[in-house]
Scaffold this motif. Structure first.
Motif: not given
Length: 307
Positions: A197-205, A221-231
């Motif tokens: 689970v990761i958390y977006d900029k609103e804190g939603q899991g 995953w770190k190389e292909i993900a986009t729109s993730v506040p903290n890789l």
């Protein structure tokens, strides 16, 4: 020669300025280039955010009708169709009129109230827009050109255009069409491994991430993900083969898309994939690309940043 223009989001002033600077002028009811061989190509998301939805729609429609432009559907047009369409069985809108959805759609609703005759007419026009177009030398899509997904859509639609029934099906999360249309207009997502689970900029899991579907060199995953506040939230594990196999092939036609609210100086995503959305719906500039079908190699010098 094609002038490719992405997400306008109700910013009619930016659109008029861009068209003028590219050499288009209003003549005989539509914007036309002084060179009859120049044509505009719009990548969708004509509405929401900005204050002049009606003016943008009018410009685009008149150009398409006059043969001086092509246009496809963005996720905001898809959302609008669902927002203003009722399921004949339940009587409920295909897209919920929730506080979140009302806020996102607010600028459009100010100009096109629910169930007003002109609203119904404009929604009917949106339903004629294709989800993608393949030209001889290039392709356009709003968010993602996935070879398998586009292939399936070509089997069940008429050149990427949905029927009334298919629009309703595309609003049903249980249908195959939902996944196909979501990927094309909103971009692909993948579930993270091992219940991560990761958390977006609103804190939603969240257990899913949006993918850079053009990134054929990514292996993690770190190389292909986009729109993730903290890789750093992402797992270090390697990507599954299914994701690697779904990236846009390096030998395919150039593909242009919008949707991703890029910032900063424009860059090529790959040698044959280019996002042109640089947040014109907010404070960013409208960015266009002049494509010559004779010289198909993508080149940053063909980008124009319209201030």
């Amino acid at each position: 020669m094609y002038d490719i223009i992405p997400d306008i989001h109700g910013q009619a002033g930016k659109l008029r300025s861009a068209l003028s600077s590219l050499g288009y002028e209003q003549k005989n009811g539509a914007w036309r280039h002084t060179d009859p061989k120049r044509t505009c190509v719009f990548l969708g998301d004509f509405i929401d955010r900005g204050p002049d939805n009606e003016a943008v729609i009018d410009i685009v429609r008149c150009m398409v009708d006059a043969g001086t432009a092509y246009a496809i559907m963005g996720n905001h047009e898809l959302n609008a169709v669902h927002f203003h369409t009722k399921d004949p069985k339940s009587g409920e809108p295909a897209r919920a009129h929730s506080a979140k959805n009302l806020k996102q759609h607010a600028s459009f609703l100010q100009e096109f109230p629910l169930e007003a005759p002109k609203t119904t007419e404009v929604i009917s026009w949106m339903m004629t827009l294709p989800l993608f177009i393949e030209f001889d030398a290039f392709r356009i899509v709003h968010a993602c050109w996935n070879e398998a997904v586009i292939g399936e859509l070509l089997k069940i639609t008429k050149n990427g255009r949905l029927t009334d029934e298919q629009f309703l099906s595309a609003a049903n999360k249980k249908s195959q069409l939902f996944s196909l249309v979501e990927t094309t207009t909103k971009g692909p997502e993948a579930t993270l491994p091992d219940d991560h689970v990761i958390y977006d900029k609103e804190g939603q899991g969240r257990s899913e991430v949006r993918l850079q579907w053009w990134n054929g060199t990514a292996s993690t995953w770190k190389e292909i993900a986009t729109s993730v506040p903290n890789l750093d939230q992402l797992p270090d594990s390697n990507l599954p083969a299914s994701i690697k196999q779904s990236v846009y092939p390096p030998n395919s036609k150039p593909v242009f898309f919008g949707h991703y609210w890029m910032t900063g100086k424009p860059v090529l995503q790959t040698n044959n994939a280019l996002c042109l959305d640089y947040s014109a719906g907010r404070e960013g500039p409208l960015v266009s690309y002049q494509f010559d079908p004779v010289t198909t190699l993508l080149d940053l010098k063909n980008i124009t940043i319209h201030s």
